[in-house]
Design an enzyme around this catalytic site. Structure first.
Site, PDB file in Angstrom:
ATOM      1  N   SER A  96      -5.848  -0.542  13.401  1.00 21.90           N
ATOM      2  CA  SER A  96      -6.579   0.737  13.505  1.00 21.90           C
ATOM      3  C   SER A  96      -7.265   0.795  14.858  1.00 21.90           C
ATOM      4  O   SER A  96      -7.611  -0.254  15.427  1.00 21.90           O
ATOM      5  CB  SER A  96      -7.634   0.801  12.395  1.00 21.90           C
ATOM      6  OG  SER A  96      -8.575   1.823  12.652  1.00 21.90           O
TER       7      SER A  96
ATOM      8  N   LYS B 254      -9.137  -5.488  11.334  1.00 23.34           N
ATOM      9  CA  LYS B 254      -8.059  -4.796  12.045  1.00 23.34           C
ATOM     10  C   LYS B 254      -7.832  -5.393  13.437  1.00 23.34           C
ATOM     11  O   LYS B 254      -6.740  -5.270  14.003  1.00 23.34           O
ATOM     12  CB  LYS B 254      -8.363  -3.300  12.144  1.00 23.34           C
ATOM     13  CG  LYS B 254      -8.276  -2.564  10.808  1.00 23.34           C
ATOM     14  CD  LYS B 254      -6.922  -2.717  10.159  1.00 23.34           C
ATOM     15  CE  LYS B 254      -6.659  -1.701   9.063  1.00 23.34           C
ATOM     16  NZ  LYS B 254      -5.394  -1.964   8.346  1.00 23.34           N
TER      17      LYS B 254
ATOM     18  N   TYR C  58     -14.340  -3.936   8.663  1.00 18.11           N
ATOM     19  CA  TYR C  58     -12.997  -3.334   8.792  1.00 18.11           C
ATOM     20  C   TYR C  58     -12.476  -3.519  10.220  1.00 18.11           C
ATOM     21  O   TYR C  58     -11.325  -3.928  10.423  1.00 18.11           O
ATOM     22  CB  TYR C  58     -13.118  -1.854   8.435  1.00 18.11           C
ATOM     23  CG  TYR C  58     -11.849  -1.037   8.529  1.00 18.11           C
ATOM     24  CD1 TYR C  58     -10.917  -1.044   7.494  1.00 18.11           C
ATOM     25  CD2 TYR C  58     -11.597  -0.215   9.628  1.00 18.11           C
ATOM     26  CE1 TYR C  58      -9.771  -0.265   7.560  1.00 18.11           C
ATOM     27  CE2 TYR C  58     -10.458   0.571   9.703  1.00 18.11           C
ATOM     28  CZ  TYR C  58      -9.546   0.545   8.668  1.00 18.11           C
ATOM     29  OH  TYR C  58      -8.407   1.314   8.731  1.00 18.11           O
TER      30      TYR C  58
ATOM     31  N   GLY D  87       0.839  -1.210   0.000  1.00 20.50           N
ATOM     32  CA  GLY D  87       0.000   0.000   0.000  1.00 20.50           C
ATOM     33  C   GLY D  87       0.864   1.245   0.000  1.00 20.50           C
ATOM     34  O   GLY D  87       0.568   2.227   0.677  1.00 20.50           O
TER      35      GLY D  87
ATOM     36  N   ALA E 229     -13.286  -5.781  12.348  1.00 20.24           N
ATOM     37  CA  ALA E 229     -12.980  -7.201  12.580  1.00 20.24           C
ATOM     38  C   ALA E 229     -11.632  -7.560  11.954  1.00 20.24           C
ATOM     39  O   ALA E 229     -10.814  -8.261  12.564  1.00 20.24           O
ATOM     40  CB  ALA E 229     -14.092  -8.084  12.001  1.00 20.24           C
TER      41      ALA E 229
HETATM   42  N1  NAD Z   1      -5.989   7.115   7.376  1.00 13.37           N
HETATM   43  C1  NAD Z   1      -6.406   6.739   8.573  1.00 13.37           C
HETATM   44  O1  NAD Z   1      -6.958   7.544   9.357  1.00 13.37           O
HETATM   45  C2  NAD Z   1      -6.180   5.328   9.041  1.00 13.37           C
HETATM   46  C3  NAD Z   1      -6.598   4.997  10.349  1.00 13.37           C
HETATM   47  C4  NAD Z   1      -6.380   3.710  10.805  1.00 13.37           C
HETATM   48  C5  NAD Z   1      -5.766   2.753  10.001  1.00 13.37           C
HETATM   49  N2  NAD Z   1      -5.401   3.091   8.727  1.00 13.37           N
HETATM   50  C6  NAD Z   1      -4.770   2.044   7.913  1.00 13.37           C
HETATM   51  O2  NAD Z   1      -3.555   2.528   7.396  1.00 13.37           O
HETATM   52  C7  NAD Z   1      -3.249   1.831   6.190  1.00 13.37           C
HETATM   53  C8  NAD Z   1      -2.866   2.836   5.103  1.00 13.37           C
HETATM   54  O3  NAD Z   1      -4.030   3.587   4.739  1.00 13.37           O
HETATM   55  P1  NAD Z   1      -3.951   5.118   4.256  1.00 13.37           P
HETATM   56  O4  NAD Z   1      -4.760   5.884   5.214  1.00 13.37           O
HETATM   57  O5  NAD Z   1      -2.562   5.519   3.966  1.00 13.37           O
HETATM   58  O6  NAD Z   1      -4.828   4.998   2.919  1.00 13.37           O
HETATM   59  P2  NAD Z   1      -4.454   5.255   1.388  1.00 13.37           P
HETATM   60  O7  NAD Z   1      -5.669   4.969   0.603  1.00 13.37           O
HETATM   61  O8  NAD Z   1      -3.799   6.569   1.239  1.00 13.37           O
HETATM   62  O9  NAD Z   1      -3.336   4.132   1.096  1.00 13.37           O
HETATM   63  C9  NAD Z   1      -3.641   2.761   1.125  1.00 13.37           C
HETATM   64  C10 NAD Z   1      -2.978   2.101  -0.063  1.00 13.37           C
HETATM   65  O10 NAD Z   1      -3.256   0.673  -0.015  1.00 13.37           O
HETATM   66  C11 NAD Z   1      -3.428   0.253  -1.359  1.00 13.37           C
HETATM   67  N3  NAD Z   1      -4.174  -0.994  -1.443  1.00 13.37           N
HETATM   68  C12 NAD Z   1      -5.454  -1.223  -1.006  1.00 13.37           C
HETATM   69  N4  NAD Z   1      -5.837  -2.452  -1.347  1.00 13.37           N
HETATM   70  C13 NAD Z   1      -4.791  -3.032  -2.003  1.00 13.37           C
HETATM   71  C14 NAD Z   1      -4.591  -4.285  -2.620  1.00 13.37           C
HETATM   72  N5  NAD Z   1      -5.564  -5.207  -2.654  1.00 13.37           N
HETATM   73  N6  NAD Z   1      -3.396  -4.539  -3.205  1.00 13.37           N
HETATM   74  C15 NAD Z   1      -2.416  -3.610  -3.207  1.00 13.37           C
HETATM   75  N7  NAD Z   1      -2.544  -2.390  -2.641  1.00 13.37           N
HETATM   76  C16 NAD Z   1      -3.730  -2.102  -2.054  1.00 13.37           C
HETATM   77  C17 NAD Z   1      -4.192   1.398  -2.017  1.00 13.37           C
HETATM   78  O11 NAD Z   1      -4.117   1.358  -3.428  1.00 13.37           O
HETATM   79  C18 NAD Z   1      -3.523   2.614  -1.394  1.00 13.37           C
HETATM   80  O12 NAD Z   1      -2.467   3.122  -2.198  1.00 13.37           O
HETATM   81  C19 NAD Z   1      -4.486   0.990   5.850  1.00 13.37           C
HETATM   82  O13 NAD Z   1      -4.282  -0.337   6.279  1.00 13.37           O
HETATM   83  C20 NAD Z   1      -5.571   1.640   6.678  1.00 13.37           C
HETATM   84  O14 NAD Z   1      -6.616   0.757   6.983  1.00 13.37           O
HETATM   85  C21 NAD Z   1      -5.578   4.353   8.241  1.00 13.37           C
END
Ligand code: NAD
Length: 279
Positions: free
Chosen positions: A154, A170, A166, A18, A168
Site C-alpha cells: 500500500s 505493508k 498497517y 482475500g 509497517a
Molecule cells: N482499498 C484500498 O484503497 C487499498 C489501498 C491499499 C492497499 N490495499 C490492500 O489491498 C488488499 C485488498 O483489500 P480490499 O481493499 O480489496 O479490501 P476488502 O475488505 O474488500 O477485501 C479484503 C479481503 O481480505 C480478506 N481477509 C482479511 N483478513 C483475512 C484473513 N485473516 N484470512 C482470510 N482472508 C482475510 C477479507 O475477508 C476480505 O474479503 C489488502 O491487502 C489491502 O490492505 C487496499
C-alpha cells in the site's frame, strides 16, 4: 483446467487470498477470464463460495482464517491436490486496524504484521518446495517457465497517520518481496509487489457501524471518515477512487508473461496520487 485453450493463462493455477470481495475478487475474476484455474481463499465460507460460483469455470473456494497457524500450509496443500500445482500466488488478504500509536495495543500491532507479512511468508514457505520442484523438472527438460508471486502492499507503507501497524506491515512485505526475488530468481519465479493508493472497497468506504470485518470472533470497524474520503478524492489527479477491477489490472499484469522481466519491483497503482489512503 482446460488445456490447449487460446487464453494467455490457460493451464495456469492461481491462488488468490482475500478473494471473496474487493480487489482480490476482481483479480481472481480477471485471472479466470484469461484461462487460469483459481483457488479463492477468504474468511467467510458463504462469501468465498459465492465469489467462486460467480467466477464459475474451475474456480473453487477455500474458506479459512489465514492468520491461524495451520491455514497457509492447508491452503497450499489443497490447491496442489485439487489442481496439481501452483503457478501464481497473489497475497492480497488484508484489512486495517486504525489507532493512535499511543493507544495501540500489542494485539492490534501484531495483527497487522500477521496478516500483511507473516501470512504471505507462511504461504510462500509452504508453496516454495512445490514451485521449485516443478521449476527443476522443467529446467531438466530444457524448458523455461515463469511462475508469479504478487504481494499486495500500500502507499500507506510510505507513512499514514493512525496506521503505523498497517504501514509497517505493508512496508515489511516489500522487504519480503525484494529478498525473495533474489532468492527465487534462479527458479524463474517472479516476485513483485503492488502498492495501491485509494481503491473503492469496504476498506475505504464510510466508517459507519455496518462497515466491519469479523475476525477471530471480533468485529473490527473498517472504513474512513467522510472528511478523509473527500481529501483523497480531491488529491487524486483523476478525481475519484480506482475501481477494484482497475486496481486488479496492475496485479494481473504481474501474473502474465508480459511481466517476465519485471522482478523484485513495487508497482504503484494509485492513479498518480501522492498519498493513497493517507493523503
Ligand atoms: N482499498 C484500498 O484503497 C487499498 C489501498 C491499499 C492497499 N490495499 C490492500 O489491498 C488488499 C485488498 O483489500 P480490499 O481493499 O480489496 O479490501 P476488502 O475488505 O474488500 O477485501 C479484503 C479481503 O481480505 C480478506 N481477509 C482479511 N483478513 C483475512 C484473513 N485473516 N484470512 C482470510 N482472508 C482475510 C477479507 O475477508 C476480505 O474479503 C489488502 O491487502 C489491502 O490492505 C487496499
Amino acid at each position: 483446467m482446460s488445456a490447449n485453450c487460446g487464453d494467455m493463462l490457460c493451464g495456469k493455477v492461481a491462488v488468490v487470498t482475500g478473494a471473496a470481495r474487493g480487489i482480490g475478487h476482481a483479480t481472481a475474476a480477471l485471472l479466470a477470464e484469461h484461462g487460469a484455474s483459481v483457488m479463492l481463499c477468504d474468511l467467510d465460507r458463504e462469501a468465498t463460495e459465492q465469489a467462486a460460483a460467480e467466477i464459475g469455470g474451475s474456480a473453487c473456494a477455500f474458506a479459512a482464517d489465514l492468520t491461524r497457524s495451520d491455514t497457509p500450509q492447508a491452503l497450499v496443500q489443497t490447491a496442489i491436490e485439487h489442481f496439481g500445482g501452483i503457478d501464481i500466488i497473489v497475497n492480497n488478504a488484508g484489512y486495517t486496524r486504525a489507532s493512535r500509536l499511543e493507544k495501540m495495543s500489542d494485539e492490534t500491532w501484531h495483527a497487522m504484521l500477521d496478516i500483511h507479512v507473516t501470512v504471505p511468508f507462511a504461504i510462500l514457505r509452504a508453496a516454495g518446495p512445490h514451485m521449485i520442484a516443478a521449476a527443476r523438472h522443467e529446467r531438466a527438460a530444457g524448458r523455461e517457465v515463469f511462475r508469479k508471486v504478487v504481494n499486495i502492499s500500500s502507499t500507506a507503507a510510505q507513512g499514514s497517520p493512525f496506521l503505523a501497524n498497517y504501514g509497517a506491515g505493508k512496508a515489511a512485505v516489500i522487504g519480503l518481496t525484494r529478498s525473495l526475488a533474489k532468492e527465487w530468481a534462479e527458479h524463474k519465479i517472479n516476485i513483485n509487489a503492488v502498492a495501491f493508493g485509494a481503491v473503492d472497497t469496504r476498506l475505504t468506504r464510510l466508517n459507519e457501524a455496518s462497515n466491519f470485518i469479523e475476525i477471530g470472533g471480533e468485529r473490527v470497524r473498517l472504513g474512513l471518515a467522510e472528511k478523509v474520503r473527500e481529501l483523497i478524492v480531491g488529491d487524486n489527479p483523476f478525481g475519484r477512487y480506482a475501481t477494484a477491477r482497475e486496481a486488479a489490472g496492475g496485479v494481473f499484469l504481474l501474473c502474465t508473461p508480459w511481466s517476465n522481466w519485471i522482478h523484485g519491483q513495487v508497482l504503484t497503482v494509485n492513479g498518480g496520487q501522492s498519498g493513497g489512503m493517507s493523503v
